[in-house]
Design a protein around this motif. Sequence first.
Motif, PDB file in Angstrom:
ATOM      1  N   GLU A 430      40.019  54.846  39.116  1.00  0.00           N
ATOM      2  CA  GLU A 430      40.001  55.505  37.804  1.00  0.00           C
ATOM      3  C   GLU A 430      40.891  54.734  36.831  1.00  0.00           C
ATOM      4  O   GLU A 430      40.551  54.555  35.658  1.00  0.00           O
ATOM      5  CB  GLU A 430      40.483  56.956  37.950  1.00  0.00           C
ATOM      6  CG  GLU A 430      40.075  57.859  36.811  1.00  0.00           C
ATOM      7  CD  GLU A 430      38.613  57.705  36.469  1.00  0.00           C
ATOM      8  OE1 GLU A 430      37.759  57.881  37.349  1.00  0.00           O
ATOM      9  OE2 GLU A 430      38.317  57.381  35.303  1.00  0.00           O
ATOM     10  N   ALA A 431      42.037  54.287  37.345  1.00  0.00           N
ATOM     11  CA  ALA A 431      42.961  53.511  36.505  1.00  0.00           C
ATOM     12  C   ALA A 431      42.283  52.216  36.051  1.00  0.00           C
ATOM     13  O   ALA A 431      42.408  51.798  34.896  1.00  0.00           O
ATOM     14  CB  ALA A 431      44.239  53.212  37.279  1.00  0.00           C
ATOM     15  N   ALA A 432      41.538  51.591  36.964  1.00  0.00           N
ATOM     16  CA  ALA A 432      40.855  50.334  36.623  1.00  0.00           C
ATOM     17  C   ALA A 432      39.803  50.581  35.541  1.00  0.00           C
ATOM     18  O   ALA A 432      39.686  49.804  34.587  1.00  0.00           O
ATOM     19  CB  ALA A 432      40.209  49.737  37.878  1.00  0.00           C
ATOM     20  N   ALA A 463      46.899  49.120  44.305  1.00  0.00           N
ATOM     21  CA  ALA A 463      45.643  48.482  44.728  1.00  0.00           C
ATOM     22  C   ALA A 463      45.879  47.008  45.022  1.00  0.00           C
ATOM     23  O   ALA A 463      45.298  46.438  45.957  1.00  0.00           O
ATOM     24  CB  ALA A 463      44.575  48.657  43.649  1.00  0.00           C
ATOM     25  N   GLY A 464      46.768  46.394  44.241  1.00  0.00           N
ATOM     26  CA  GLY A 464      47.121  44.988  44.490  1.00  0.00           C
ATOM     27  C   GLY A 464      47.798  44.834  45.847  1.00  0.00           C
ATOM     28  O   GLY A 464      47.539  43.864  46.574  1.00  0.00           O
ATOM     29  N   LEU A 492      35.828  46.570  36.874  1.00  0.00           N
ATOM     30  CA  LEU A 492      37.021  45.728  36.782  1.00  0.00           C
ATOM     31  C   LEU A 492      37.490  45.279  38.170  1.00  0.00           C
ATOM     32  O   LEU A 492      37.912  44.135  38.347  1.00  0.00           O
ATOM     33  CB  LEU A 492      38.149  46.484  36.070  1.00  0.00           C
ATOM     34  CG  LEU A 492      39.396  45.647  35.782  1.00  0.00           C
ATOM     35  CD1 LEU A 492      39.102  44.533  34.791  1.00  0.00           C
ATOM     36  CD2 LEU A 492      40.534  46.515  35.240  1.00  0.00           C
ATOM     37  N   LEU A 493      37.404  46.187  39.153  1.00  0.00           N
ATOM     38  CA  LEU A 493      37.785  45.801  40.521  1.00  0.00           C
ATOM     39  C   LEU A 493      36.850  44.711  41.026  1.00  0.00           C
ATOM     40  O   LEU A 493      37.263  43.732  41.628  1.00  0.00           O
ATOM     41  CB  LEU A 493      37.707  47.013  41.461  1.00  0.00           C
ATOM     42  CG  LEU A 493      38.801  48.079  41.316  1.00  0.00           C
ATOM     43  CD1 LEU A 493      38.472  49.281  42.181  1.00  0.00           C
ATOM     44  CD2 LEU A 493      40.153  47.514  41.702  1.00  0.00           C
ATOM     45  N   THR A 499      36.717  36.968  40.687  1.00  0.00           N
ATOM     46  CA  THR A 499      37.421  35.870  40.034  1.00  0.00           C
ATOM     47  C   THR A 499      38.735  35.538  40.727  1.00  0.00           C
ATOM     48  O   THR A 499      39.389  34.553  40.385  1.00  0.00           O
ATOM     49  CB  THR A 499      37.755  36.226  38.566  1.00  0.00           C
ATOM     50  OG1 THR A 499      38.560  37.408  38.573  1.00  0.00           O
ATOM     51  CG2 THR A 499      36.506  36.472  37.740  1.00  0.00           C
ATOM     52  N   GLY A 500      39.148  36.398  41.658  1.00  0.00           N
ATOM     53  CA  GLY A 500      40.448  36.194  42.304  1.00  0.00           C
ATOM     54  C   GLY A 500      41.597  36.545  41.376  1.00  0.00           C
ATOM     55  O   GLY A 500      42.751  36.210  41.649  1.00  0.00           O
ATOM     56  N   GLY A 501      41.306  37.238  40.278  1.00  0.00           N
ATOM     57  CA  GLY A 501      42.359  37.629  39.330  1.00  0.00           C
ATOM     58  C   GLY A 501      43.076  38.882  39.803  1.00  0.00           C
ATOM     59  O   GLY A 501      42.768  39.442  40.862  1.00  0.00           O
ATOM     60  N   THR A 502      44.054  39.313  39.015  1.00  0.00           N
ATOM     61  CA  THR A 502      44.738  40.557  39.352  1.00  0.00           C
ATOM     62  C   THR A 502      44.396  41.596  38.287  1.00  0.00           C
ATOM     63  O   THR A 502      43.921  41.256  37.197  1.00  0.00           O
ATOM     64  CB  THR A 502      46.271  40.392  39.394  1.00  0.00           C
ATOM     65  OG1 THR A 502      46.741  40.324  38.049  1.00  0.00           O
ATOM     66  CG2 THR A 502      46.689  39.144  40.147  1.00  0.00           C
TER      67      THR A 502
END
Length: 505
Positions: A430-432, A463-464, A492-493, A499-502
Motif C-alpha cells: 500500500e505504501a508503494a 520491504a527493502g 512500483l514494487l 530495475t534493481g532500484g530501491t
Amino acid sequence: MSPLASDVQVAVIGAGAMGAGIAQVAAQAGHPVKMYDNRPGAAAQAVAGIDRQLTRLVEKGKLQAAEHEMIRLRLSPVDTLEALADAGLVIEAIVENLQVKQTLLRQIEALCADDCILASNTSSLSITSLAAGLARPQQVVGMHFFNPAPLMALVEVVSGLATEPAVASCIYATAQAWGKQPVHTRSTPGFIVNRVARPFYAESLRLLQEGAADCASLDALLRDAGGFRMGAFELTDLIGHDVNYAVTCSVFDAFYGDFRFQPSLVQKELVDAGRLGRKTGQGFYSYAEGAERPTPAELCSLTSAEACVIEGHLGVMQPLVERLSLNGIAVTRRAGSGVILVGDATLALSDGRLASQRAREDGLRNLVLLDLALDYSTATRIAISWSADITENARDHAVALLQRAGLKVTAVADLPGLVVLRTVAMIANEAADAVLQGVGSAADIDLAMRAGVNYPCGPLAWAGNIGIAHTLRVLDNLQRSYGESRYRPSLLLRRCEATGGTLHD
Ligand code: NAI
C-alpha cells in the motif's frame, strides 16, 4: 520556507479532544491562541483542561512553573467567531462533516485577512472539497494531527488541488517549529496513515475469519515477532470498532470499492452487536471487571535439538543462524537454497505459498514455514505452519530447534504468508502504491507510519530489508492463492525488482 512567527495569532475552532490538544501545542510553541466552540462554555472548559494538563507536567518536573504561567496567559477562550478576525492561522477541529466545515470556512474567510491560512484537522474529508467554493481556496490546507496531539509527533500537511505550495510549506515549517514531525501529502482518501495502515487491521481480521489462530495468538505474533506495539485486535478494541470500521468503510468507498480496502464482516458484526471495544467493556476481548485476557497459543517440544544444517543464505532470516549458535546448537553450513534442516524437517521462510503447496511444488518433505520477524536476533516469538504430510517427529524437531533458540513457537493454520510476513507485505504494498500515485515521498511515508502509528520500521524500508524480490513474490503468491485483486502487487514494487532500484530512489 519560514514558519509563522511565534507572535502570530492562532485560532482553534472546536474545543473537543483534538482542538484542545492542538491549542496546547500552539501555545506551548509561543503563539497567542484563541479557542472557539459553538457549544457555550466548551472553549473555557478546554482551556481549563489544558491548564490541568500543564499543572501535571509541572508536578512531574517536565515544565517550569513560570513557563506554565506564560502558556496559560497565551490561551483565551472566546465566545464569537468575530473575535478570531485577527488570526494569521485558523485551525478547525470541529465535527467531521463536509457541509458544516465548509460553512464555517466561508464564515472565517469573510472575517479574516486575505493572507490568513485556513487549516483543517480533518482525518477523512477532502481538502480539495473543503476549499471548493471559497474565494481563496489557495489558503486552505490540511494540518492533520494525531491523538493525543501534544504527544503524537506526526502532522500530515495535506495539499488540495488549489492549495498554494507556499501555504503548505509554511504549515510544514510551522509544525516543525512546534516540535512536530510533519510530512507532505496530497488530498487523497485516508491521506498517508489512514490509507497505509488499513492492511494492518485487514489482514488480522481475515486471518481470524479463516481460522488461522485465535485473537490472542495473532496479537502476540504482531507484537513479539513483528515488533508492533499492539496487535490488531487489541488496538481496534482501544480505538473503538465503530471508529475503525467507519474509517475503513470511508476509504473503501472513496476508492470506488477497491477490494484492497474491503471492510471485514468480522468487524461489522462486532459493531452491529455494540461490542465496540474497551469503551463498551467488550470487543474482541472482554474488559469486564476481573476478566482474564486469553493467553497466546504456544507449542512445546519435549525433545532437545542439538544440531542443524543451514543450506545457503537465509535472507532476512540470516540473524537466526548466529542465534542458533549462541544457544549452543551445532550449526553446519553448506550450499543450498536457503533452508534449515533439523531432524527430518526442512524449515524455510514463507514465500506466500501454502506450506503444502510449496512442499509439493518444490519436492520438499516435512516442510515447516517460518513467519517474518522484525529482528530474528531479538524476537521472542515466531509463527510456523507446516505441510500436510509432516510427521509428528519432524514437527517436534522443528519446534525444539526454535525453542532452543529462545523463541516461543505459535502454530497457525496453513494459510499463505503466515501472519507478520503477510501483514508487512501488504502494508508495504500500500505504501508503494501511495508513492507511485504521488501521495507522498517514500521517506515521508515511512516517517508517517513510524511517527503516526508507532510502526517499528517504515514499511518501505522494511520491504527493502525483506528484499523487494521476496516481498513481491509473497504478494504474487498471495494473489495467486486467493485470486483476488486485493493482493495485487504495486507496479512500483515490480518496477523496482525489474530495475534493481530501491523504493527510496
Ligand atoms: P470532538 O467531538 O471531541 O470535538 C468537536 C468539537 O467541535 C465539539 O466541542 C463541538 O462542540 C465543536 N463543534 C462542532 N461543530 C462546530 C461548529 N460548527 N463551530 C464550532 N464548534 C463546533 O471531536 P474530535 O475528536 O476533537 O475531532 C475533531 C476533528 O478532528 C474532526 O474533524 C476529526 O475527524 C478530526 N480528528 C480526530 C481525531 C481523533 O482521534 N479524535 C484524530 C485526528 C483528527
